[in-house]
Motif scaffolding. Structure first.
Motif, PDB file in Angstrom:
ATOM      1  N   ASP A 136       0.942  -1.297  -0.130  1.00 49.16           N
ATOM      2  CA  ASP A 136       0.169   0.014   0.158  1.00 49.16           C
ATOM      3  C   ASP A 136       0.983   1.280   0.017  1.00 49.16           C
ATOM      4  O   ASP A 136       0.566   2.275  -0.468  1.00 49.16           O
ATOM      5  CB  ASP A 136      -0.930   0.047   1.402  1.00 49.16           C
ATOM      6  N   LEU A 137       2.094   0.978   0.709  1.00 44.57           N
ATOM      7  CA  LEU A 137       2.885   2.344   0.687  1.00 44.57           C
ATOM      8  C   LEU A 137       3.426   2.502  -0.746  1.00 44.57           C
ATOM      9  O   LEU A 137       3.706   3.751  -0.923  1.00 44.57           O
ATOM     10  CB  LEU A 137       3.967   1.986   1.586  1.00 44.57           C
ATOM     11  N   LEU A 138       4.088   1.418  -1.291  1.00 48.54           N
ATOM     12  CA  LEU A 138       4.238   1.429  -2.733  1.00 48.54           C
ATOM     13  C   LEU A 138       3.374   2.227  -3.586  1.00 48.54           C
ATOM     14  O   LEU A 138       3.960   3.054  -4.262  1.00 48.54           O
ATOM     15  CB  LEU A 138       4.746   0.260  -3.234  1.00 48.54           C
ATOM     16  N   ARG A 139       2.114   1.741  -3.477  1.00 49.54           N
ATOM     17  CA  ARG A 139       0.918   2.496  -4.314  1.00 49.54           C
ATOM     18  C   ARG A 139       0.791   4.043  -4.108  1.00 49.54           C
ATOM     19  O   ARG A 139       0.902   4.582  -5.067  1.00 49.54           O
ATOM     20  CB  ARG A 139      -0.230   1.798  -4.080  1.00 49.54           C
ATOM     21  N   GLN A 140       0.977   4.560  -2.844  1.00 48.84           N
ATOM     22  CA  GLN A 140       1.003   5.697  -2.501  1.00 48.84           C
ATOM     23  C   GLN A 140       2.298   6.559  -2.899  1.00 48.84           C
ATOM     24  O   GLN A 140       2.221   7.715  -3.460  1.00 48.84           O
ATOM     25  CB  GLN A 140       0.961   6.111  -0.872  1.00 48.84           C
ATOM     26  N   ARG A 141       3.394   5.994  -2.940  1.00 45.11           N
ATOM     27  CA  ARG A 141       4.646   6.503  -3.339  1.00 45.11           C
ATOM     28  C   ARG A 141       4.668   6.703  -4.905  1.00 45.11           C
ATOM     29  O   ARG A 141       5.106   7.664  -5.392  1.00 45.11           O
ATOM     30  CB  ARG A 141       6.100   5.812  -2.820  1.00 45.11           C
ATOM     31  N   ILE A 142       4.340   5.718  -5.384  1.00 45.99           N
ATOM     32  CA  ILE A 142       4.023   5.747  -7.052  1.00 45.99           C
ATOM     33  C   ILE A 142       3.156   7.070  -7.272  1.00 45.99           C
ATOM     34  O   ILE A 142       3.452   7.818  -8.115  1.00 45.99           O
ATOM     35  CB  ILE A 142       3.619   4.461  -7.563  1.00 45.99           C
ATOM     36  N   ARG A 143       1.902   6.869  -6.750  1.00 49.01           N
ATOM     37  CA  ARG A 143       1.010   8.124  -7.138  1.00 49.01           C
ATOM     38  C   ARG A 143       1.546   9.371  -6.808  1.00 49.01           C
ATOM     39  O   ARG A 143       1.414  10.308  -7.637  1.00 49.01           O
ATOM     40  CB  ARG A 143      -0.346   7.814  -6.217  1.00 49.01           C
ATOM     41  N   LYS A 144       2.303   9.549  -5.610  1.00 48.51           N
ATOM     42  CA  LYS A 144       2.856  10.954  -5.253  1.00 48.51           C
ATOM     43  C   LYS A 144       3.877  11.298  -6.415  1.00 48.51           C
ATOM     44  O   LYS A 144       3.904  12.257  -6.692  1.00 48.51           O
ATOM     45  CB  LYS A 144       3.621  10.819  -3.890  1.00 48.51           C
ATOM     46  N   GLU A 145       4.791  10.302  -6.655  1.00 44.34           N
ATOM     47  CA  GLU A 145       5.799  10.949  -7.638  1.00 44.34           C
ATOM     48  C   GLU A 145       5.396  10.961  -9.261  1.00 44.34           C
ATOM     49  O   GLU A 145       5.900  11.772  -9.883  1.00 44.34           O
ATOM     50  CB  GLU A 145       6.937   9.421  -7.666  1.00 44.34           C
ATOM     51  N   ILE A 146       4.337  10.238  -9.423  1.00 42.94           N
ATOM     52  CA  ILE A 146       4.018  10.522 -10.891  1.00 42.94           C
ATOM     53  C   ILE A 146       3.028  11.817 -10.825  1.00 42.94           C
ATOM     54  O   ILE A 146       3.133  12.659 -11.756  1.00 42.94           O
ATOM     55  CB  ILE A 146       3.216   9.458 -11.596  1.00 42.94           C
ATOM     56  N   TYR A 147       2.379  12.139  -9.851  1.00 45.21           N
ATOM     57  CA  TYR A 147       1.755  13.507  -9.722  1.00 45.21           C
ATOM     58  C   TYR A 147       2.422  14.536  -9.620  1.00 45.21           C
ATOM     59  O   TYR A 147       2.170  15.725 -10.266  1.00 45.21           O
ATOM     60  CB  TYR A 147       0.551  13.557  -8.579  1.00 45.21           C
ATOM     61  N   ALA A 148       3.507  14.321  -8.906  1.00 43.32           N
ATOM     62  CA  ALA A 148       4.569  15.723  -8.791  1.00 43.32           C
ATOM     63  C   ALA A 148       5.342  15.822 -10.263  1.00 43.32           C
ATOM     64  O   ALA A 148       5.444  16.837 -10.630  1.00 43.32           O
ATOM     65  CB  ALA A 148       5.642  15.136  -7.947  1.00 43.32           C
ATOM     66  N   ARG A 149       5.442  14.641 -11.027  1.00 45.95           N
ATOM     67  CA  ARG A 149       6.227  15.001 -12.299  1.00 45.95           C
ATOM     68  C   ARG A 149       4.965  15.672 -13.216  1.00 45.95           C
ATOM     69  O   ARG A 149       5.535  16.422 -13.934  1.00 45.95           O
ATOM     70  CB  ARG A 149       6.581  13.436 -12.804  1.00 45.95           C
ATOM     71  N   GLU A 150       3.961  15.070 -13.242  1.00 42.76           N
ATOM     72  CA  GLU A 150       2.941  15.518 -14.268  1.00 42.76           C
ATOM     73  C   GLU A 150       2.559  17.064 -13.865  1.00 42.76           C
ATOM     74  O   GLU A 150       2.456  17.970 -14.647  1.00 42.76           O
ATOM     75  CB  GLU A 150       1.612  14.832 -14.308  1.00 42.76           C
ATOM     76  N   THR A 151       2.521  17.438 -12.530  1.00 45.81           N
ATOM     77  CA  THR A 151       2.616  19.014 -12.145  1.00 45.81           C
ATOM     78  C   THR A 151       3.773  19.664 -12.558  1.00 45.81           C
ATOM     79  O   THR A 151       3.313  20.970 -13.241  1.00 45.81           O
ATOM     80  CB  THR A 151       2.106  19.032 -10.631  1.00 45.81           C
ATOM     81  N   ASN A 152       4.782  19.203 -12.299  1.00 45.13           N
ATOM     82  CA  ASN A 152       5.953  20.033 -12.844  1.00 45.13           C
ATOM     83  C   ASN A 152       6.047  20.042 -14.307  1.00 45.13           C
ATOM     84  O   ASN A 152       6.272  21.106 -14.875  1.00 45.13           O
ATOM     85  CB  ASN A 152       7.289  19.318 -12.664  1.00 45.13           C
ATOM     86  N   ASP A 153       5.460  18.976 -15.113  1.00 43.56           N
ATOM     87  CA  ASP A 153       5.444  19.339 -16.596  1.00 43.56           C
ATOM     88  C   ASP A 153       4.519  20.240 -17.197  1.00 43.56           C
ATOM     89  O   ASP A 153       4.694  21.002 -17.913  1.00 43.56           O
ATOM     90  CB  ASP A 153       5.177  17.869 -17.073  1.00 43.56           C
ATOM     91  N   ALA A 154       3.357  20.145 -16.200  1.00 38.03           N
ATOM     92  CA  ALA A 154       2.000  21.238 -16.614  1.00 38.03           C
ATOM     93  C   ALA A 154       2.657  22.413 -16.320  1.00 38.03           C
ATOM     94  O   ALA A 154       2.465  23.262 -17.473  1.00 38.03           O
ATOM     95  CB  ALA A 154       1.044  20.783 -15.914  1.00 38.03           C
ATOM     96  N   LEU A 155       3.192  22.714 -15.218  1.00 36.87           N
ATOM     97  CA  LEU A 155       3.937  24.066 -14.860  1.00 36.87           C
ATOM     98  C   LEU A 155       5.095  24.523 -16.085  1.00 36.87           C
ATOM     99  O   LEU A 155       5.136  25.677 -16.353  1.00 36.87           O
ATOM    100  CB  LEU A 155       4.498  24.026 -13.568  1.00 36.87           C
ATOM    101  N   ALA A 156       5.757  23.716 -16.457  1.00 36.48           N
ATOM    102  CA  ALA A 156       6.948  23.938 -17.349  1.00 36.48           C
ATOM    103  C   ALA A 156       6.236  24.414 -18.786  1.00 36.48           C
ATOM    104  O   ALA A 156       6.692  25.391 -19.319  1.00 36.48           O
ATOM    105  CB  ALA A 156       7.859  22.720 -17.534  1.00 36.48           C
ATOM    106  N   LEU A 157       5.053  23.456 -19.237  1.00 37.74           N
ATOM    107  CA  LEU A 157       4.321  23.895 -20.085  1.00 37.74           C
ATOM    108  C   LEU A 157       3.713  25.321 -20.190  1.00 37.74           C
ATOM    109  O   LEU A 157       3.813  26.002 -21.067  1.00 37.74           O
ATOM    110  CB  LEU A 157       3.553  22.615 -20.533  1.00 37.74           C
TER     111      LEU A 157
END
Length: 398
Positions: A136-157
Motif C-alpha cells: 500500500d505504501l508503494l502504491r502511494q509513493r508511485i501516485r505521489k511521484e507521478i503526480y509531482a512529475r505531471e504537475t511539474n511538466d504542466a507548470l513547465a509547459l
C-alpha cells in the motif's frame, strides 16, 4: 544495441501505448520472483510495467527508447543492491543523461540500511522504499511521484507558453515606442537592456518651429510592467512635439496620464533636453535621474542635477515641471544616462559610482570613440558579476 534490448524496447512501447493505459513503470530487480509480484500488483492497480534484471539492462533500455523517440516510462522502481551495475550507479548514470534528470526514480533498500538510504538520495533518487515492500505504501509513493512529475511538466509547459506570449507582447510594446531614428549625427544613444524589453527609453523629435526635443526615461523595474509605460509616454511625446507644445506642458501631461492610467508604484525617472531652433540655448528638466553633464571641447563644463521628482509619483498639483535654460555653443555635448551605469558593480560588489562614470564618459568623448566603448568598459568592470540593470546613455550634440 542487442536483439534482446530491441525486443524489450518494442514490448515496452507497446505497453506504454496500450489504449486506456495511464502510466507505465520500469521494474529493475535481479529477483525474478519479486519482479513477478510487483508486476501483478501494478497491473491490479491499473499500471503497465516492463522489467530489467539489473542497472545496466535498465540503462540500455531507457537509452534505446530515447534514441528511438519513444516515450519513457513514467517511473522507475529500482532495487539498490544488484549484481553487475547496482541501483545506485544506474541512478547516477540516469541523472547524468539529457533525458533522465526529471524521471521519477524510487529506490528499494534494506529495512535498516540507513547508509543505503543516504546513498540513494546522493545518487539522485526521488524517494525510497524499504524491504520487505509494504504494498500500500508503494502504491502511494508511485501516485505521489507521478503526480509531482505531471504537475511539474504542466507548470513547465504553462511557463513556456507565458514566456512566449510575454516575448510577443514586449516586442510589440517596444516597436510601438520606436517611432523615430535616434542615432543621427546630432543624437547618439547607447542602449543595452538587461531583459527582452527595457524600462529605459530615448525619445527625440523636432517641433514645427525647428526646436529639437529629446528625452531619456528610466521606468522602475524590468520586463513587461516597465515596457507598458513606453507606448503611453512615447505617444504623448511625439504627438505633442509635432504640434509644438512647450516642454513643460508635455512633461506635465506625461505625469498626469501616468498618474491616471498606471498602477501605484510604477513611475519613471526622466530627463528632458531641448534646443531652441537656433541651437544656442538649452532647456533642461530632470526628475530623479543621475547627474548629467555639458561637455565642451572634451572638458566638463557643468553638471546637470535633478530638480524634480520622477514622473507618476506626486499629486498633479505638487509636480514641478520647471527647468533651467543654459546658453550652449556648437559641438557641445549634453549627456544623460540612467543609473544602470553608476550602479554597475565589480565582482567584489564595489559600485562604479558617479565620479568614475563621469571620467569614463569624458574619456570616450575626448577620444572620439563610439559609445559602445562605454559598454565594453562596463563589461570588463563587472566581469562575472554580469549586467544587473538596463544601461542607457543619451548624447545630444549641439
Amino acid at each position: 544495441m542487442s536483439d534482446t534490448d530491441t525486443m524489450v524496447a518494442t514490448a515496452m512501447k507497446s505497453e506504454i501505448d496500450t489504449p486506456h493505459t495511464r502510466h507505465a513503470i520500469l521494474i529493475v530487480d535481479d529477483d525474478p520472483d519479486l519482479r513477478v509480484l510487483t508486476r501483478r500488483f501494478l497491473k491490479k492497480h491499473g499500471y503497465t510495467s516492463v522489467e530489467a534484471e539489473d542497472g545496466d539492462a535498465a540503462l540500455s533500455l531507457l537509452q534505446t527508447l530515447y534514441d528511438d523517440h519513444e516515450p519513457l516510462p513514467d517511473l522507475v522502481l529500482m532495487d539498490a543492491r544488484m549484481p553487475g551495475m547496482d541501483g545506485f550507479e544506474a541512478c547516477r548514470r540516469i541523472r547524468q543523461t539529457e533525458w533522465g534528470d526529471r524521471l521519477p526514480l524510487l529506490m528499494v533498500t534494506g529495512m535498516d540500511d540507513r547508509q543505503s538510504v543516504d546513498e540513494a538520495f546522493e545518487a539522485g533518487a526521488s524517494d525510497y522504499l524499504t524491504k520487505p515492500i509494504h504494498w500500500d505504501l508503494l502504491r502511494q509513493r508511485i501516485r505521489k511521484e507521478i503526480y509531482a512529475r505531471e504537475t511539474n511538466d504542466a507548470l513547465a509547459l504553462a511557463k513556456a507558453k507565458l514566456d512566449q506570449e510575454r516575448y510577443f507582447v514586449e516586442d510589440i510594446l517596444t516597436r510601438m515606442r520606436e517611432k523615430a531614428p535616434l542615432n543621427d549625427r546630432k543624437l547618439r544613444v547607447l542602449f543595452e537592456p538587461v531583459d527582452i524589453s527595457s524600462g529605459d527609453m530615448v525619445l527625440s523629435g523636432m517641433t514645427p518651429e525647428g526646436a529639437h526635443y529629446a528625452m531619456l526615461g528610466d521606468v522602475t523595474g524590468h520586463g513587461l510592467p516597465a515596457a507598458l509605460i513606453g507606448p503611453l509616454v512615447s505617444d504623448i511625446f511625439y504627438s505633442m512635439t509635432n504640434k509644438g507644445f512647450a516642454p513643460e506642458t508635455i512633461i506635465r501631461e506625461m505625469h498626469r496620464q501616468m498618474r491616471a492610467k498606471l498602477p501605484t508604484g510604477l513611475y519613471m525617472a526622466g530627463c528632458w533636453a531641448s534646443l531652441n531652433p537656433r541651437r544656442d540655448h538649452l532647456f533642461v528638466w530632470m526628475g530623479g535621474m543621475p547627474s548629467g553633464m555639458i561637455v565642451r571641447n572634451g572638458e566638463l563644463l557643468q553638471h546637470l542635477e535633478t530638480n524634480s521628482s520622477p514622473l507618476g509619483i506626486l499629486p498633479n498639483e505638487l509636480f514641478d515641471t520647471s527647468g533651467v535654460t543654459i546658453p550652449v555653443e556648437p559641438s557641445d555635448h549634453i549627456v544623460f544616462h540612467t543609473d544602470g551605469i553608476i550602479e554597475t558593480t565589480d565582482p567584489e560588489g564595489e559600485l562604479l559610482g558617479q565620479e568614475r562614470a563621469d571620467q569614463l564618459i569624458l574619456q570616450t568623448l575626448r577620444s572620439n570613440h563610439p559609445l559602445i566603448a562605454i559598454k565594453q568598459f562596463l563589461d570588463r568592470f563587472h566581469g562575472d558579476a554580469g549586467q544587473s540593470d538596463d544601461i542607457t546613455l543619451m548624447d545630444l550634440i549641439v
